[in-house]
Design a protein around this motif. Structure first.
Motif, PDB file in Angstrom:
ATOM      1  N   ARG A 196       1.318  -0.974  -0.086  1.00 59.63           N
ATOM      2  CA  ARG A 196      -0.193   0.086   0.200  1.00 59.63           C
ATOM      3  C   ARG A 196       1.077   1.244  -0.274  1.00 59.63           C
ATOM      4  N   PRO A 197       1.361   1.466  -1.096  1.00 58.37           N
ATOM      5  CA  PRO A 197       1.717   2.750  -1.625  1.00 58.37           C
ATOM      6  C   PRO A 197       2.204   3.457  -0.485  1.00 58.37           C
ATOM      7  N   GLY A 198       3.439   3.767   0.242  1.00 62.14           N
ATOM      8  CA  GLY A 198       3.503   4.779   1.481  1.00 62.14           C
ATOM      9  C   GLY A 198       2.257   4.932   2.938  1.00 62.14           C
ATOM     10  N   GLU A 199       1.798   3.864   3.154  1.00 59.84           N
ATOM     11  CA  GLU A 199       1.182   3.216   3.927  1.00 59.84           C
ATOM     12  C   GLU A 199       1.806   1.484   4.229  1.00 59.84           C
ATOM     13  N   ARG A 200       1.835   0.719   3.647  1.00 54.55           N
ATOM     14  CA  ARG A 200       2.016  -0.415   4.627  1.00 54.55           C
ATOM     15  C   ARG A 200       3.080  -0.916   3.313  1.00 54.55           C
ATOM     16  N   LEU A 201       3.455  -1.617   4.177  1.00 54.68           N
ATOM     17  CA  LEU A 201       4.980  -3.005   3.202  1.00 54.68           C
ATOM     18  C   LEU A 201       4.659  -4.138   3.807  1.00 54.68           C
ATOM     19  N   ALA A 202       4.600  -4.862   3.954  1.00 50.34           N
ATOM     20  CA  ALA A 202       4.853  -6.365   4.330  1.00 50.34           C
ATOM     21  C   ALA A 202       5.432  -7.448   3.438  1.00 50.34           C
ATOM     22  N   PHE A 203       6.088  -8.172   4.143  1.00 46.09           N
ATOM     23  CA  PHE A 203       6.923  -9.174   2.985  1.00 46.09           C
ATOM     24  C   PHE A 203       7.704 -10.042   4.248  1.00 46.09           C
ATOM     25  N   ARG A 204       7.820 -11.700   3.744  1.00 49.85           N
ATOM     26  CA  ARG A 204       8.216 -12.566   4.377  1.00 49.85           C
ATOM     27  C   ARG A 204       9.979 -12.961   3.902  1.00 49.85           C
ATOM     28  N   LEU A 205      10.615 -13.005   4.462  1.00 45.29           N
ATOM     29  CA  LEU A 205      12.272 -13.115   4.734  1.00 45.29           C
ATOM     30  C   LEU A 205      12.899 -14.107   5.015  1.00 45.29           C
ATOM     31  N   ALA A 206      13.525 -15.487   4.006  1.00 48.73           N
ATOM     32  CA  ALA A 206      14.356 -16.484   5.199  1.00 48.73           C
ATOM     33  C   ALA A 206      15.433 -16.374   4.683  1.00 48.73           C
ATOM     34  N   PRO A 207      16.258 -16.407   6.108  1.00 49.07           N
ATOM     35  CA  PRO A 207      18.256 -15.825   6.157  1.00 49.07           C
ATOM     36  C   PRO A 207      18.347 -17.608   5.216  1.00 49.07           C
ATOM     37  N   HIS A 208      18.849 -17.878   4.501  1.00 51.73           N
ATOM     38  CA  HIS A 208      19.699 -18.921   4.299  1.00 51.73           C
ATOM     39  C   HIS A 208      20.902 -19.879   5.720  1.00 51.73           C
ATOM     40  N   LEU A 209      20.836 -20.462   5.660  1.00 49.83           N
ATOM     41  CA  LEU A 209      21.818 -21.251   6.694  1.00 49.83           C
ATOM     42  C   LEU A 209      23.369 -21.599   5.872  1.00 49.83           C
ATOM     43  N   PRO A 210      23.942 -21.470   6.563  1.00 52.40           N
ATOM     44  CA  PRO A 210      25.353 -21.930   5.553  1.00 52.40           C
ATOM     45  C   PRO A 210      25.566 -23.345   4.609  1.00 52.40           C
ATOM     46  N   GLY A 211      24.369 -24.184   4.760  1.00 52.75           N
ATOM     47  CA  GLY A 211      24.451 -25.261   4.028  1.00 52.75           C
ATOM     48  C   GLY A 211      23.415 -24.572   3.243  1.00 52.75           C
ATOM     49  N   GLY A 212      22.810 -23.748   3.431  1.00 45.22           N
ATOM     50  CA  GLY A 212      21.387 -22.998   1.273  1.00 45.22           C
ATOM     51  C   GLY A 212      20.595 -23.276   2.356  1.00 45.22           C
ATOM     52  N   GLY A 213      19.774 -24.185   3.473  1.00 44.73           N
ATOM     53  CA  GLY A 213      18.268 -24.222   3.999  1.00 44.73           C
ATOM     54  C   GLY A 213      17.823 -22.732   4.434  1.00 44.73           C
ATOM     55  N   PRO A 214      16.350 -22.753   5.128  1.00 49.96           N
ATOM     56  CA  PRO A 214      16.597 -21.554   5.877  1.00 49.96           C
ATOM     57  C   PRO A 214      16.551 -21.763   7.528  1.00 49.96           C
ATOM     58  N   ALA A 215      17.089 -20.980   7.954  1.00 48.80           N
ATOM     59  CA  ALA A 215      17.440 -20.322   8.743  1.00 48.80           C
ATOM     60  C   ALA A 215      16.082 -20.469   9.925  1.00 48.80           C
ATOM     61  N   PHE A 216      14.871 -19.606   9.144  1.00 47.94           N
ATOM     62  CA  PHE A 216      13.701 -18.848   9.853  1.00 47.94           C
ATOM     63  C   PHE A 216      13.080 -18.555   9.267  1.00 47.94           C
ATOM     64  N   THR A 217      11.410 -18.302   8.756  1.00 49.26           N
ATOM     65  CA  THR A 217      11.342 -17.309   8.454  1.00 49.26           C
ATOM     66  C   THR A 217      10.697 -15.932   9.086  1.00 49.26           C
ATOM     67  N   ALA A 218      10.842 -14.636   8.699  1.00 47.12           N
ATOM     68  CA  ALA A 218      10.902 -13.368   9.413  1.00 47.12           C
ATOM     69  C   ALA A 218       9.680 -12.571   8.709  1.00 47.12           C
ATOM     70  N   HIS A 219       8.741 -12.157   9.328  1.00 49.78           N
ATOM     71  CA  HIS A 219       8.006 -11.819   9.457  1.00 49.78           C
ATOM     72  C   HIS A 219       7.528 -10.572   9.369  1.00 49.78           C
ATOM     73  N   LEU A 220       7.783  -9.638   7.686  1.00 51.23           N
ATOM     74  CA  LEU A 220       7.520  -8.227   7.789  1.00 51.23           C
ATOM     75  C   LEU A 220       6.817  -6.704   8.173  1.00 51.23           C
ATOM     76  N   GLU A 221       6.277  -6.363   8.495  1.00 53.40           N
ATOM     77  CA  GLU A 221       5.430  -5.435   8.402  1.00 53.40           C
ATOM     78  C   GLU A 221       5.833  -3.850   8.882  1.00 53.40           C
ATOM     79  N   LEU A 222       5.601  -3.197   7.524  1.00 48.89           N
ATOM     80  CA  LEU A 222       6.003  -1.924   7.668  1.00 48.89           C
ATOM     81  C   LEU A 222       5.056  -0.942   7.745  1.00 48.89           C
ATOM     82  N   LEU A 223       5.231   0.105   8.574  1.00 50.57           N
ATOM     83  CA  LEU A 223       3.950   1.411   8.795  1.00 50.57           C
ATOM     84  C   LEU A 223       4.171   2.839   8.367  1.00 50.57           C
ATOM     85  N   LEU A 224       3.780   2.856   7.852  1.00 49.91           N
ATOM     86  CA  LEU A 224       4.409   5.064   7.490  1.00 49.91           C
ATOM     87  C   LEU A 224       2.975   5.596   7.446  1.00 49.91           C
TER      88      LEU A 224
END
Length: 307
Positions: A196-224
């Protein structure tokens, strides 16, 4: 300073400096007190003299050496400066110490999958610029790449498609790894959920472990939201500002994710500090072109930046 440090680095020469701190002494006496042969002692003293640490003069049949305090005071001042720089409040060393303490606790807690699920963080910044300007820094890869890493790192690859279902790829390296020869410091991928431009941005991001698999899933919500800024064109306090709230929540945590979880608070705080500094330093454009929208009405941005 290099010659001074090099001369003092040898334990035998450091011992001679200590002996000369008491009083000037001739070579023979210094050799006996240091438990060394006189020719070796003479060579060490000559090295110290070339570095400006000692001075000598012939007195009768003897050569007497004396310590010069000035260079030692210069070295002491430089060491004090380095220590103060390291220990200043909020410095990189302090952040590393805090992360190390957190890491020990997280490793103890990471005993089974899901151990960090539900862990949440909240970050807030009051930023220079209206929500539209801040939004561009949150979604334009060329701007994101300038701030979306912790201190001492740089973005080496970034894909950010600011539309629902859009792809995210983030890779970062040590800031001094200019040619990319070292192992990346981190990599993550994810998906944009809401725009929602200028108001809300939400996304999921998974950092990689050294072996390549996901460490966890981060759910981010940015409110302006708009906020009073600095002095504006019509008077004090009417310049644009933006309140940014970031909500960060963990799911799907693995037992190997402790190192990543321990660095979230410090790393994201540093990233937002960089964003705030970037917005404060960069003048707002005189005119802002309207956002280009696709058929869904969501803002489209360039999707790749590789510094």
């Amino acid at each position: 300073m290099d010659a001074l440090v090099s001369a003092l680095a040898d334990p035998a020469r450091w011992r001679l400096v200590g002996l000369l701190a008491d009083r000037p002494r001739p070579v023979g006496v210094l050799a006996r007190l240091a438990g060394a042969r006189q020719p070796q002692t003479t060579k060490h003293l000559q090295t110290l003299e070339r570095a400006g640490i000692v001075t000598s003069r012939r007195v009768g049949q003897r050569r007497v050496y004396a310590l010069r305090p000035g260079p030692l005071r210069d070295l002491a001042a430089e060491l004090t400066r380095l220590a103060d720089l390291t220990e200043h409040e909020g410095g990189a060393a302090a952040d590393l110490d805090r992360t190390a303490l957190t890491l020990d606790a997280e490793r103890q807690a990471a005993r089974a999958p899901g151990w960090a699920d539900g862990r949440a963080f909240h970050f807030h910044r009051t930023l220079t610029g209206d929500p539209g300007r801040v939004w561009r820094h949150l979604t334009d890869p060329s701007l994101l790449a300038q701030w979306w890493t912790p201190d001492a790192l740089r973005t080496s690859e970034l894909v950010f498609q600011a539309r629902p279902g859009g792809r995210i790829v983030q890779e970062y390296r040590d800031a001094e790894d200019i040619d990319g020869t070292d192992t990346p410091a981190g990599r993550a991928d994810g998906t944009v959920d809401d725009v929602r431009p200028g108001e809300r941005l939400a996304f999921r991001l998974a950092p990689h472990l050294p072996g390549g698999g996901p460490a966890f899933t981060a759910h981010l919500e940015l409110l302006l939201s708009p906020a009073p800024g600095d002095d504006g064109p019509t008077g004090p306090g009417d310049g644009p500002g933006t309140e940014l709230d970031v909500h960060y929540r963990i799911t799907d945590s693995t037992v190997d994710a402790a190192d990543f979880v321990a660095g979230i608070e410090t790393g994201f705080r540093q990233s937002l500090d960089r964003l705030a500094a970037l917005l404060a330093e960069t003048p707002a454009p005189a005119t802002v072109p309207p956002a280009r929208t696709g058929t869904t009405g969501h803002t489209e941005t360039a999707n790749r930046s590789t510094p």
